[in-house]
Write an enzyme that holds these catalytic residues in place. Structure first.
Site, PDB file in Angstrom:
ATOM      1  N   LYS A   1       0.799  -1.228   0.000  1.00 21.42           N
ATOM      2  CA  LYS A   1       0.000   0.000   0.000  1.00 21.42           C
ATOM      3  C   LYS A   1       0.837   1.288   0.000  1.00 21.42           C
ATOM      4  O   LYS A   1       0.419   2.289  -0.563  1.00 21.42           O
ATOM      5  CB  LYS A   1      -0.944   0.013   1.205  1.00 21.42           C
ATOM      6  CG  LYS A   1      -2.143  -0.899   1.053  1.00 21.42           C
ATOM      7  CD  LYS A   1      -3.038  -0.800   2.267  1.00 21.42           C
ATOM      8  CE  LYS A   1      -4.445  -1.235   1.954  1.00 21.42           C
ATOM      9  NZ  LYS A   1      -5.373  -0.997   3.067  1.00 21.42           N
TER      10      LYS A   1
ATOM     11  N   ALA B   1      -3.999   4.142  14.713  1.00 19.21           N
ATOM     12  CA  ALA B   1      -3.551   5.168  13.763  1.00 19.21           C
ATOM     13  C   ALA B   1      -2.607   4.539  12.751  1.00 19.21           C
ATOM     14  O   ALA B   1      -1.625   5.150  12.325  1.00 19.21           O
ATOM     15  CB  ALA B   1      -2.874   6.312  14.510  1.00 19.21           C
TER      16      ALA B   1
ATOM     17  N   GLY C   1      -2.301   2.186   8.959  1.00 20.41           N
ATOM     18  CA  GLY C   1      -2.650   2.524   7.578  1.00 20.41           C
ATOM     19  C   GLY C   1      -4.143   2.742   7.391  1.00 20.41           C
ATOM     20  O   GLY C   1      -4.578   3.783   6.880  1.00 20.41           O
TER      21      GLY C   1
ATOM     22  N   ARG D   1      -1.598   2.961  20.449  1.00 21.78           N
ATOM     23  CA  ARG D   1      -0.594   2.366  21.344  1.00 21.78           C
ATOM     24  C   ARG D   1       0.715   3.155  21.260  1.00 21.78           C
ATOM     25  O   ARG D   1       1.314   3.479  22.278  1.00 21.78           O
ATOM     26  CB  ARG D   1      -0.368   0.910  20.939  1.00 21.78           C
ATOM     27  CG  ARG D   1       0.716   0.211  21.701  1.00 21.78           C
ATOM     28  CD  ARG D   1       0.853  -1.221  21.278  1.00 21.78           C
ATOM     29  NE  ARG D   1       1.229  -1.373  19.865  1.00 21.78           N
ATOM     30  CZ  ARG D   1       1.443  -2.535  19.269  1.00 21.78           C
ATOM     31  NH1 ARG D   1       1.287  -3.651  19.950  1.00 21.78           N
ATOM     32  NH2 ARG D   1       1.779  -2.587  17.994  1.00 21.78           N
TER      33      ARG D   1
ATOM     34  N   PRO E   1       2.029   6.581  20.754  1.00 22.70           N
ATOM     35  CA  PRO E   1       1.383   7.896  20.756  1.00 22.70           C
ATOM     36  C   PRO E   1       1.789   8.780  19.585  1.00 22.70           C
ATOM     37  O   PRO E   1       0.999   9.579  19.092  1.00 22.70           O
ATOM     38  CB  PRO E   1       1.843   8.519  22.082  1.00 22.70           C
ATOM     39  CG  PRO E   1       2.482   7.446  22.870  1.00 22.70           C
ATOM     40  CD  PRO E   1       2.811   6.313  21.951  1.00 22.70           C
TER      41      PRO E   1
HETATM   42  N1  NAP Z   1     -12.662  -3.452   6.719  1.00 20.84           N
HETATM   43  C1  NAP Z   1     -11.823  -3.067   5.771  1.00 20.84           C
HETATM   44  O1  NAP Z   1     -12.193  -2.765   4.628  1.00 20.84           O
HETATM   45  C2  NAP Z   1     -10.365  -2.968   6.129  1.00 20.84           C
HETATM   46  C3  NAP Z   1      -9.462  -2.260   5.317  1.00 20.84           C
HETATM   47  C4  NAP Z   1      -8.126  -2.191   5.702  1.00 20.84           C
HETATM   48  C5  NAP Z   1      -7.699  -2.819   6.871  1.00 20.84           C
HETATM   49  N2  NAP Z   1      -8.607  -3.507   7.620  1.00 20.84           N
HETATM   50  C6  NAP Z   1      -8.206  -4.165   8.873  1.00 20.84           C
HETATM   51  O2  NAP Z   1      -7.783  -3.148   9.780  1.00 20.84           O
HETATM   52  C7  NAP Z   1      -6.828  -3.674  10.699  1.00 20.84           C
HETATM   53  C8  NAP Z   1      -5.606  -2.751  10.729  1.00 20.84           C
HETATM   54  O3  NAP Z   1      -5.013  -2.768   9.443  1.00 20.84           O
HETATM   55  P1  NAP Z   1      -3.885  -1.697   9.045  1.00 20.84           P
HETATM   56  O4  NAP Z   1      -3.600  -1.910   7.608  1.00 20.84           O
HETATM   57  O5  NAP Z   1      -4.230  -0.346   9.516  1.00 20.84           O
HETATM   58  O6  NAP Z   1      -2.643  -2.239   9.919  1.00 20.84           O
HETATM   59  P2  NAP Z   1      -1.385  -1.396  10.444  1.00 20.84           P
HETATM   60  O7  NAP Z   1      -1.055  -0.286   9.529  1.00 20.84           O
HETATM   61  O8  NAP Z   1      -0.351  -2.415  10.772  1.00 20.84           O
HETATM   62  O9  NAP Z   1      -1.904  -0.731  11.829  1.00 20.84           O
HETATM   63  C9  NAP Z   1      -2.206  -1.537  12.940  1.00 20.84           C
HETATM   64  C10 NAP Z   1      -2.801  -0.676  14.043  1.00 20.84           C
HETATM   65  O10 NAP Z   1      -3.175  -1.547  15.131  1.00 20.84           O
HETATM   66  C11 NAP Z   1      -2.435  -1.148  16.295  1.00 20.84           C
HETATM   67  N3  NAP Z   1      -2.106  -2.351  17.057  1.00 20.84           N
HETATM   68  C12 NAP Z   1      -1.603  -3.512  16.582  1.00 20.84           C
HETATM   69  N4  NAP Z   1      -1.430  -4.400  17.597  1.00 20.84           N
HETATM   70  C13 NAP Z   1      -1.844  -3.768  18.724  1.00 20.84           C
HETATM   71  C14 NAP Z   1      -1.895  -4.151  20.098  1.00 20.84           C
HETATM   72  N5  NAP Z   1      -1.485  -5.374  20.507  1.00 20.84           N
HETATM   73  N6  NAP Z   1      -2.367  -3.254  21.001  1.00 20.84           N
HETATM   74  C15 NAP Z   1      -2.782  -2.019  20.586  1.00 20.84           C
HETATM   75  N7  NAP Z   1      -2.736  -1.595  19.303  1.00 20.84           N
HETATM   76  C16 NAP Z   1      -2.266  -2.469  18.389  1.00 20.84           C
HETATM   77  C17 NAP Z   1      -1.210  -0.440  15.784  1.00 20.84           C
HETATM   78  O11 NAP Z   1      -0.676   0.392  16.789  1.00 20.84           O
HETATM   79  P3  NAP Z   1       0.893   0.821  16.745  1.00 20.84           P
HETATM   80  O12 NAP Z   1       0.959   2.026  15.838  1.00 20.84           O
HETATM   81  O13 NAP Z   1       1.208   1.129  18.149  1.00 20.84           O
HETATM   82  O14 NAP Z   1       1.654  -0.365  16.212  1.00 20.84           O
HETATM   83  C18 NAP Z   1      -1.837   0.358  14.623  1.00 20.84           C
HETATM   84  O15 NAP Z   1      -2.577   1.462  15.103  1.00 20.84           O
HETATM   85  C19 NAP Z   1      -6.540  -5.098  10.213  1.00 20.84           C
HETATM   86  O16 NAP Z   1      -7.340  -5.987  10.951  1.00 20.84           O
HETATM   87  C20 NAP Z   1      -7.000  -5.067   8.764  1.00 20.84           C
HETATM   88  O17 NAP Z   1      -7.388  -6.352   8.300  1.00 20.84           O
HETATM   89  C21 NAP Z   1      -9.923  -3.583   7.278  1.00 20.84           C
END
Ligand code: NAP
Length: 272
Positions: free
Chosen positions: A72, A134, A136, A158, A160
Site C-alpha cells: 500500500k 492510527a 494505515g 498504542r 502515541p
Molecule cells: N474493513 C476493511 O475494509 C479494512 C481495510 C483495511 C484494513 N482492515 C483491517 O484493519 C486492521 C488494521 O489494518 P492496518 O492496515 O491499519 O494495519 P497497520 O497499519 O499495521 O496498523 C495496525 C494498528 O493496530 C495497532 N495495534 C496492533 N497491535 C496492537 C496491540 N497489541 N495493542 C494495541 N494496538 C495495536 C497499531 O498500533 P501501533 O501504531 O502502536 O503499532 C496500529 O494502530 C486489520 O485488521 C485489517 O485487516 C480492514
C-alpha cells in the site's frame, strides 16, 4: 462468470494471496451491477512490485488494480498521479490505468468506512468520535470521519507518536473538526467509537476500549473483517449498542472503486 476479450480486467496485487476475499466481493458486485468486469488476485512479492506495475501500463484491457498489504505504501513511488485523499493518507489501495497507460493512485478505505457505517445505520455527521488506532487503515478512516462532518475526533494509539501526527494532519485538512490525539481511549463523551487497530483478529486480544464506559446512545464500529463478530462487537451488542462491521467497510468500497476506475461518468462495459 463469462470473461471475454470485451471484459475489463482488474487485479488485486497481494502477498500472501490465500486470505484475499476482496476479489470475490468485487466480482459479485460488478456482476450484480451488470458490469463486464473480472477481478483476479495476483500474488506479487515486494521485490517484483516495480516490474509488475510497469507491465500493467502496457495491458490495455486492464482498468486498474487494487493493492493490499504489504504494497500500500511501496506502490506510491511507482505511480504517475495520486488523488488528494491518497496523498493525505499516504497509502494507496486502488490504482486506475488510463487509456494512455498513466497510473493514478487512490485510497477508498475511508469512503468504504463511511458507506459501511451508513449501510449499518450509523453516521458520524455532527458526532463526537473516538478512534483507537492510527495505522494505515486508521489514517484513511480519520480523514474520512472528519470529512464526513464529525464535530470532534479523539485519536488514541498504542504508539502515541502516530496518533499525534495523524491528529495534526487531519486537523490541518479539516479545520471545522476538533481533532486531537488522546493519551487514553476514554470512551466518555463519545457518540461513535471506532476500532481501527488489528486487535480482535486473534482470540484473547484485549478490547481496544471499554465498551461498558460508553454512553448508552453510542455506536461501535469495527474495521477488523475476520472474525465478523469480534469480541468488541460482541460486548457492544450485549450492551444493546448499534454496531457496524469490518465487512461493511469492505463492501462499502464498491461504489468508490467503481467511480474511481471509470471516472467522468464513464462506466464499465455492460454484459450482454
Ligand atoms: N474493513 C476493511 O475494509 C479494512 C481495510 C483495511 C484494513 N482492515 C483491517 O484493519 C486492521 C488494521 O489494518 P492496518 O492496515 O491499519 O494495519 P497497520 O497499519 O499495521 O496498523 C495496525 C494498528 O493496530 C495497532 N495495534 C496492533 N497491535 C496492537 C496491540 N497489541 N495493542 C494495541 N494496538 C495495536 C497499531 O498500533 P501501533 O501504531 O502502536 O503499532 C496500529 O494502530 C486489520 O485488521 C485489517 O485487516 C480492514
Amino acid at each position: 462468470m463469462r470473461i471475454t476479450g470485451e471484459t475489463d480486467v482488474v487485479f488485486i496485487l497481494c502477498d500472501p494471496v490465500a486470505h484475499v476475499r476482496g476479489s470475490d466481493i468485487l466480482n459479485r458486485r460488478f456482476a450484480a451491477a451488470g458490469d463486464d468486469v473480472a477481478v483476479s488476485p495476483l500474488h506479487v512479492v515486494p521485490e517484483d512490485l516495480p516490474v509488475v506495475v510497469s507491465a500493467v501500463r502496457s495491458m490495455r484491457n486492464v482498468a486498474g488494480f487494487g493493492v493490499t498489504i504489504p504494497h500500500k505504501v511501496a506502490v506510491v513511488g511507482l505511480l504517475d498521479e495520486l488523488t488528494d485523499r491518497a496523498r493525505l493518507v499516504g497509502a494507496i489501495n486502488f490504482v486506475r490505468r488510463s487509456a494512455d497507460g498513466t497510473l493514478t493512485g487512490d485510497n477508498v478505505d475511508g469512503a468504504g468506512f463511511i458507506a459501511g457505517l451508513a449501510a449499518d445505520g450509523l453516521s458520524v455527521d455532527g458526532a463526537s468520535v473516538l478512534q483507537v488506532g492510527a495505522g494505515g487503515a486508521g489514517r484513511a478512516v480519520a480523514f474520512a470521519v472528519a470529512g464526513a462532518g464529525a464535530r470532534r475526533l479523539r485519536i488514541h494509539n498504542r504508539s502515541p507518536r502516530a496518533a499525534e501526527e495523524l491528529a495534526a494532519a487531519v486537523a490541518a485538512a479539516h479545520p471545522a473538526c476538533d481533532v486531537r490525539p488522546a493519551t487514553s481511549a476514554d470512551p466518555r463523551e463519545t457518540d461513535v467509537a471506532v476500532n481501527t487497530t488489528s486487535l480482535g483478529m486473534r482470540p484473547g486480544d484485549p478490547l481496544p476500549f471499554d465498551v461498558a464506559a460508553l454512553p448508552a446512545h453510542a455506536g461501535v464500529a469495527e474495521i477488523v473483517i475476520q472474525p465478523r463478530m469480534t469480541a468488541l462487537l460482541e460486548a457492544a451488542v450485549a450492551r444493546g449498542l448499534p454496531v457496524s462491521y469490518g465487512r461493511s467497510m469492505l463492501e462499502g468500497q464498491f461504489d468508490a472503486v467503481r467511480s474511481f476506475l471509470w471516472p467522468d461518468g464513464g462506466s464499465p462495459a455492460r454484459r450482454d
